[in-house]
Design a protein around this motif. Sequence first.
Motif, PDB file in Angstrom:
ATOM      1  N   ILE A  52     -15.135  33.451  67.254  1.00 57.63           N
ATOM      2  CA  ILE A  52     -16.348  33.053  66.545  1.00 57.63           C
ATOM      3  C   ILE A  52     -16.927  34.299  65.896  1.00 57.63           C
ATOM      4  O   ILE A  52     -17.440  35.193  66.569  1.00 57.63           O
ATOM      5  CB  ILE A  52     -17.394  32.424  67.485  1.00 57.63           C
ATOM      6  N   THR A  53     -16.826  34.390  64.594  1.00 54.69           N
ATOM      7  CA  THR A  53     -17.277  35.591  63.900  1.00 54.69           C
ATOM      8  C   THR A  53     -18.787  35.775  64.006  1.00 54.69           C
ATOM      9  O   THR A  53     -19.545  34.793  64.047  1.00 54.69           O
ATOM     10  CB  THR A  53     -16.865  35.542  62.416  1.00 54.69           C
ATOM     11  N   SER A  54     -19.231  37.015  64.008  1.00 53.75           N
ATOM     12  CA  SER A  54     -20.661  37.318  64.090  1.00 53.75           C
ATOM     13  C   SER A  54     -21.410  36.854  62.842  1.00 53.75           C
ATOM     14  O   SER A  54     -22.635  36.724  62.861  1.00 53.75           O
ATOM     15  CB  SER A  54     -20.862  38.825  64.286  1.00 53.75           C
ATOM     16  N   LEU A  55     -20.659  36.580  61.756  1.00 50.23           N
ATOM     17  CA  LEU A  55     -21.307  36.105  60.528  1.00 50.23           C
ATOM     18  C   LEU A  55     -21.637  34.613  60.585  1.00 50.23           C
ATOM     19  O   LEU A  55     -22.376  34.109  59.735  1.00 50.23           O
ATOM     20  CB  LEU A  55     -20.405  36.384  59.321  1.00 50.23           C
ATOM     21  N   ASP A  56     -21.101  33.917  61.591  1.00 47.27           N
ATOM     22  CA  ASP A  56     -21.361  32.480  61.698  1.00 47.27           C
ATOM     23  C   ASP A  56     -22.682  32.248  62.428  1.00 47.27           C
ATOM     24  O   ASP A  56     -22.733  31.715  63.535  1.00 47.27           O
ATOM     25  CB  ASP A  56     -20.216  31.772  62.427  1.00 47.27           C
ATOM     26  N   GLY A  58     -24.898  30.199  61.598  1.00 48.25           N
ATOM     27  CA  GLY A  58     -25.327  28.805  61.454  1.00 48.25           C
ATOM     28  C   GLY A  58     -24.737  27.877  62.495  1.00 48.25           C
ATOM     29  O   GLY A  58     -24.923  26.652  62.414  1.00 48.25           O
ATOM     30  N   LEU A  59     -24.051  28.416  63.498  1.00 46.18           N
ATOM     31  CA  LEU A  59     -23.359  27.586  64.472  1.00 46.18           C
ATOM     32  C   LEU A  59     -24.303  26.629  65.203  1.00 46.18           C
ATOM     33  O   LEU A  59     -24.015  25.441  65.348  1.00 46.18           O
ATOM     34  CB  LEU A  59     -22.619  28.484  65.476  1.00 46.18           C
ATOM     35  N   SER A  61     -27.538  25.620  64.402  1.00 46.79           N
ATOM     36  CA  SER A  61     -28.199  24.657  63.521  1.00 46.79           C
ATOM     37  C   SER A  61     -27.203  23.622  63.006  1.00 46.79           C
ATOM     38  O   SER A  61     -27.551  22.450  62.814  1.00 46.79           O
ATOM     39  CB  SER A  61     -28.869  25.374  62.344  1.00 46.79           C
ATOM     40  N   ARG A  62     -25.945  24.030  62.809  1.00 49.37           N
ATOM     41  CA  ARG A  62     -24.915  23.091  62.352  1.00 49.37           C
ATOM     42  C   ARG A  62     -24.691  21.989  63.394  1.00 49.37           C
ATOM     43  O   ARG A  62     -24.595  20.802  63.056  1.00 49.37           O
ATOM     44  CB  ARG A  62     -23.613  23.853  62.086  1.00 49.37           C
ATOM     45  N   ASN A  63     -24.638  22.374  64.653  1.00 43.19           N
ATOM     46  CA  ASN A  63     -24.456  21.384  65.711  1.00 43.19           C
ATOM     47  C   ASN A  63     -25.659  20.451  65.813  1.00 43.19           C
ATOM     48  O   ASN A  63     -25.502  19.229  65.979  1.00 43.19           O
ATOM     49  CB  ASN A  63     -24.217  22.085  67.049  1.00 43.19           C
ATOM     50  N   ILE A  64     -26.850  21.018  65.716  1.00 43.73           N
ATOM     51  CA  ILE A  64     -28.064  20.200  65.787  1.00 43.73           C
ATOM     52  C   ILE A  64     -28.088  19.172  64.656  1.00 43.73           C
ATOM     53  O   ILE A  64     -28.418  17.998  64.859  1.00 43.73           O
ATOM     54  CB  ILE A  64     -29.319  21.093  65.728  1.00 43.73           C
ATOM     55  N   ASN A  65     -27.705  19.594  63.457  1.00 43.94           N
ATOM     56  CA  ASN A  65     -27.710  18.698  62.300  1.00 43.94           C
ATOM     57  C   ASN A  65     -26.615  17.637  62.373  1.00 43.94           C
ATOM     58  O   ASN A  65     -26.796  16.506  61.888  1.00 43.94           O
ATOM     59  CB  ASN A  65     -27.556  19.506  61.009  1.00 43.94           C
ATOM     60  N   ASN A  66     -25.489  17.985  62.984  1.00 39.45           N
ATOM     61  CA  ASN A  66     -24.355  17.070  62.996  1.00 39.45           C
ATOM     62  C   ASN A  66     -24.468  15.964  64.038  1.00 39.45           C
ATOM     63  O   ASN A  66     -23.858  14.896  63.876  1.00 39.45           O
ATOM     64  CB  ASN A  66     -23.049  17.844  63.216  1.00 39.45           C
ATOM     65  N   VAL A  67     -25.219  16.191  65.096  1.00 39.41           N
ATOM     66  CA  VAL A  67     -25.322  15.186  66.162  1.00 39.41           C
ATOM     67  C   VAL A  67     -25.839  13.841  65.647  1.00 39.41           C
ATOM     68  O   VAL A  67     -25.208  12.802  65.894  1.00 39.41           O
ATOM     69  CB  VAL A  67     -26.168  15.711  67.341  1.00 39.41           C
ATOM     70  N   PRO A  68     -26.989  13.773  64.945  1.00 38.43           N
ATOM     71  CA  PRO A  68     -27.454  12.458  64.478  1.00 38.43           C
ATOM     72  C   PRO A  68     -26.538  11.840  63.424  1.00 38.43           C
ATOM     73  O   PRO A  68     -26.414  10.613  63.353  1.00 38.43           O
ATOM     74  CB  PRO A  68     -28.839  12.759  63.895  1.00 38.43           C
ATOM     75  N   LEU A 135     -12.032  11.670  65.470  1.00 37.45           N
ATOM     76  CA  LEU A 135     -11.873  13.117  65.648  1.00 37.45           C
ATOM     77  C   LEU A 135     -12.802  13.817  64.672  1.00 37.45           C
ATOM     78  O   LEU A 135     -12.841  13.464  63.484  1.00 37.45           O
ATOM     79  CB  LEU A 135     -10.425  13.522  65.405  1.00 37.45           C
ATOM     80  N   THR A 136     -13.575  14.776  65.152  1.00 33.40           N
ATOM     81  CA  THR A 136     -14.405  15.594  64.278  1.00 33.40           C
ATOM     82  C   THR A 136     -13.822  17.005  64.209  1.00 33.40           C
ATOM     83  O   THR A 136     -13.256  17.503  65.186  1.00 33.40           O
ATOM     84  CB  THR A 136     -15.865  15.654  64.768  1.00 33.40           C
ATOM     85  N   ALA A 137     -13.963  17.639  63.057  1.00 31.38           N
ATOM     86  CA  ALA A 137     -13.447  19.003  62.867  1.00 31.38           C
ATOM     87  C   ALA A 137     -14.419  19.738  61.952  1.00 31.38           C
ATOM     88  O   ALA A 137     -14.318  19.645  60.728  1.00 31.38           O
ATOM     89  CB  ALA A 137     -12.044  18.979  62.282  1.00 31.38           C
ATOM     90  N   PHE A 138     -15.354  20.453  62.562  1.00 30.12           N
ATOM     91  CA  PHE A 138     -16.383  21.125  61.782  1.00 30.12           C
ATOM     92  C   PHE A 138     -15.978  22.552  61.460  1.00 30.12           C
ATOM     93  O   PHE A 138     -15.697  23.352  62.355  1.00 30.12           O
ATOM     94  CB  PHE A 138     -17.717  21.109  62.544  1.00 30.12           C
ATOM     95  N   GLU A 139     -15.939  22.863  60.170  1.00 31.56           N
ATOM     96  CA  GLU A 139     -15.586  24.208  59.696  1.00 31.56           C
ATOM     97  C   GLU A 139     -14.245  24.652  60.271  1.00 31.56           C
ATOM     98  O   GLU A 139     -14.098  25.754  60.790  1.00 31.56           O
ATOM     99  CB  GLU A 139     -16.699  25.199  60.052  1.00 31.56           C
ATOM    100  N   VAL A 140     -13.256  23.778  60.152  1.00 30.11           N
ATOM    101  CA  VAL A 140     -11.901  24.035  60.639  1.00 30.11           C
ATOM    102  C   VAL A 140     -10.896  24.115  59.493  1.00 30.11           C
ATOM    103  O   VAL A 140     -10.043  25.007  59.471  1.00 30.11           O
ATOM    104  CB  VAL A 140     -11.464  22.928  61.637  1.00 30.11           C
ATOM    105  N   PHE A 141     -10.995  23.211  58.517  1.00 26.05           N
ATOM    106  CA  PHE A 141      -9.958  23.075  57.489  1.00 26.05           C
ATOM    107  C   PHE A 141      -9.735  24.354  56.692  1.00 26.05           C
ATOM    108  O   PHE A 141      -8.604  24.637  56.277  1.00 26.05           O
ATOM    109  CB  PHE A 141     -10.303  21.913  56.552  1.00 26.05           C
TER     110      PHE A 141
END
Length: 262
Positions: A52-56, A58-59, A61-68, A135-141
């Motif tokens: 997990i890069t130190s530049l990420d 948004g990790l 907030s991204r999870n919080i936004n993706n749950v709903p 299956l979910t894949a966030f910031e993987v592709f």
Amino acid sequence: MDNCKICGSKTDKIFTCKVLNKHDVDYFKCSNCEFIQTENPYWLEEAYSSVITSLDIGLISRNINNVPVVSTLIKVLYKKDKEYLDYGGGYGMFVRMMRDNGFSYYRQDLYCENLFAKNFDVDDIISSIDKFELLTAFEVFEHLVDPVSELKKMLSYSDNIFFTTTVYPKNTDLISWWYLIPETGQHVALYSHKSLKHLAKINDLHYYNFGDTYHLFTKKSFPNKLFESIFSERFQKYYNKISSNPVSLLQSDFNMISSIKM
């Protein structure tokens, strides 16, 4: 340079960029599906010395936004009492949050330590089910060296794949595009809507998108407007009134884990 890793067509060099602040790396664009790939990424072991890069930053907030969003997606299009998988799930934060919301989520990640969803990895469930409902894949592709073969792996887990990756903008100097992030050396695949449509087509899947970031590969067919509505907070609130989340798994997970530890 090799042909396009998605459609096999000819590629053309579009620029050279300094990766990890020291490697001069060539980027190539497909003449057919417009997929952009780097030269053979020989630097990946170095790039993933920290998964997990130190530049990420948004990790969280991204999870919080993706749950709903994912909760609504499941309730609108899929079955909410099935099992789900977060592919490349990192620390397991999203899995834990979804389980707290009542969804039987599991995590898959070959490289990152599971901090928040221990006991809920893919190996803990895969022997007892045929396939996951979603299956979910966030910031993987954008990390995939071979998108076609990696998508085949995902499809072995589920026929429905909801993912995020930012489609590159047209008529823009991509070498200065924020999503390129050459400092980390991890983004080796950049997509156009055309290349994502081709990925879906060769796997007999429908492709839906919301803007340039949210995408769905699925066997299901439905109006794209239905998919777009899932991202509306107003629609989410409305749908929660007519279809509540399952009972939270927090207590039952705690009881299960406690019995294992004792």
